[in-house]
Design an enzyme around this catalytic site. Sequence first.
Site, PDB file in Angstrom:
ATOM      1  CE  LYS A 114      -4.256  -1.753   2.049  1.00  6.41           C
ATOM      2  NZ  LYS A 114      -5.252  -1.606   3.130  1.00  6.41           N
ATOM      3  CE  LYS A 197      -8.857  -8.958  -2.557  1.00  2.00           C
ATOM      4  NZ  LYS A 197      -8.739  -9.154  -1.129  1.00  2.00           N
ATOM      5  CE  LYS A 200     -12.753  -1.488   0.509  1.00  2.00           C
ATOM      6  NZ  LYS A 200     -13.235  -2.169   1.680  1.00  2.00           N
TER       7      LYS A 200
HETATM    8  P1  AMP Z   1     -11.674  -5.742   2.631  1.00  2.00           P
HETATM    9  O1  AMP Z   1     -12.907  -5.061   2.189  1.00  2.00           O
HETATM   10  O2  AMP Z   1     -10.705  -6.038   1.544  1.00  2.00           O
HETATM   11  O3  AMP Z   1     -11.061  -5.113   3.849  1.00  2.00           O
HETATM   12  O4  AMP Z   1     -12.130  -7.188   3.108  1.00  2.00           O
HETATM   13  C1  AMP Z   1     -13.010  -7.458   4.156  1.00  2.00           C
HETATM   14  C2  AMP Z   1     -13.118  -8.963   4.298  1.00  2.00           C
HETATM   15  O5  AMP Z   1     -13.640  -9.555   3.106  1.00  2.00           O
HETATM   16  C3  AMP Z   1     -11.754  -9.641   4.544  1.00  2.00           C
HETATM   17  O6  AMP Z   1     -11.900 -10.692   5.498  1.00  2.00           O
HETATM   18  C4  AMP Z   1     -11.385 -10.187   3.177  1.00  2.00           C
HETATM   19  O7  AMP Z   1     -10.539 -11.307   3.261  1.00  2.00           O
HETATM   20  C5  AMP Z   1     -12.742 -10.541   2.572  1.00  2.00           C
HETATM   21  N1  AMP Z   1     -12.720 -10.395   1.090  1.00  2.00           N
HETATM   22  C6  AMP Z   1     -12.516  -9.246   0.393  1.00  2.00           C
HETATM   23  N2  AMP Z   1     -12.568  -9.456  -0.938  1.00  2.00           N
HETATM   24  C7  AMP Z   1     -12.814 -10.787  -1.108  1.00  2.00           C
HETATM   25  C8  AMP Z   1     -12.995 -11.632  -2.262  1.00  2.00           C
HETATM   26  N3  AMP Z   1     -12.959 -11.153  -3.511  1.00  2.00           N
HETATM   27  N4  AMP Z   1     -13.224 -12.945  -2.054  1.00  2.00           N
HETATM   28  C9  AMP Z   1     -13.298 -13.443  -0.799  1.00  2.00           C
HETATM   29  N5  AMP Z   1     -13.145 -12.702   0.328  1.00  2.00           N
HETATM   30  C10 AMP Z   1     -12.909 -11.390   0.188  1.00  2.00           C
END
Ligand code: AMP
Length: 332
Positions: A114, A197, A200
């Site tokens: 990041k 993946k 957002k």
């Molecule tokens: P984030 O919004 O990236 O902070 O993710 C919040 C939670 O969602 C975390 O536990 C991530 O591991 C899970 N997560 C985010 N994107 C994905 C995805 N495309 N597939 C599976 N899990 C996800």
Amino acid sequence: MTRKRVLSGIQPTSDSFHLGNYLGAVKQWVELQEEHDAFYCIVDLHALTVETDPTLLRKRTLVSAAQLLALGISPEKSTLFVQSHVPAHNQLGWIMECLTGFGEASRMTQFKDKSQKSGTDTTRVGLFTYPMLMSADILLYQAHYVPVGEDQRQHIELTRDLAERFNTKYGQTFRIPEGYILKEGAKIYDIQEPTSKMSKSSGSGSGLIEIMDTPEANAKKIKSAVTDTGREVKFDLAQKPGISNLLTIHSALSGKSVSELEAEFEGKGYGDFKSAVAEVVVEYLRPIRARALELLEDEKHLIDILHDGAQKAKEVAALTISDTYKNLGMVL
Ligand code: AMP
Ligand code: TRP
């Protein structure tokens, strides 16, 4: 028998969770609350590690809470709260920072990625110390398990190292937590770019299925999802990443196995299959979105639920802070 404790956190950094957040994280939270003493935290302090807008932070904290409740987190079964409501997170966060080596923190790959992207001038010190605050989130509650995505594995390892280090130096204080990290199957890919993946931060958003989006918008997105060459509906991550991702999504929401779905769509084209996926997703999310919108209409009730959660969280956290301070030699 006392229930094992689970703790996890999610950042209030978007107007809606997407299907990856739900299938990769929140769905497990909902399942775990049945047999565990679960603490789930909306980590607004973590959200401050990047530039934030006050109106948006407030809105996103509330929309996160509304979605978690609508997705099935029950305030009777789980302790749902906002991180900043429990000042013990900052108290223990500082102690964790004082326990962490500079080199050790510099090795965190999420920070490296990041900060490289945004450059040293805009990177905040808070982004560097983020994993120590996360360790505090976990250790305060003496959690046995921490359900997170694969990307958080290194932060869990750091948490375990810090807990062991503290216990060795100052006496038994923290439970050593274990990550509860999902298998590969729980990874959801972007429906326009099925090799990255669902996230957002990626692309235009047309590959993202969002819980708070209208059913019509989501149906449209799925019907225009990228597919692969060939015509067979078969699970094959290497040759057919688009179709495989849609099969994973359908299966996770409908409860049908991938092989049942392959049989069901044998001889049918991608168009029919995508219409079926759209229907499953839309009908699954429709009541969830409606419930979240309803919860957001009564802000006071929603905030009351969070305050009740914070009250319970504070009681547990206070015990850990008092042990930690005592063991460190602070005069109480
Ligand atoms: P984030 O919004 O990236 O902070 O993710 C919040 C939670 O969602 C975390 O536990 C991530 O591991 C899970 N997560 C985010 N994107 C994905 C995805 N495309 N597939 C599976 N899990 C996800
Ligand atoms: N860092 C986690 C993420 O980005 C969010 C988080 C903060 C968390 N504190 C936590 C997750 C404690 C589990 C436990 O997904």
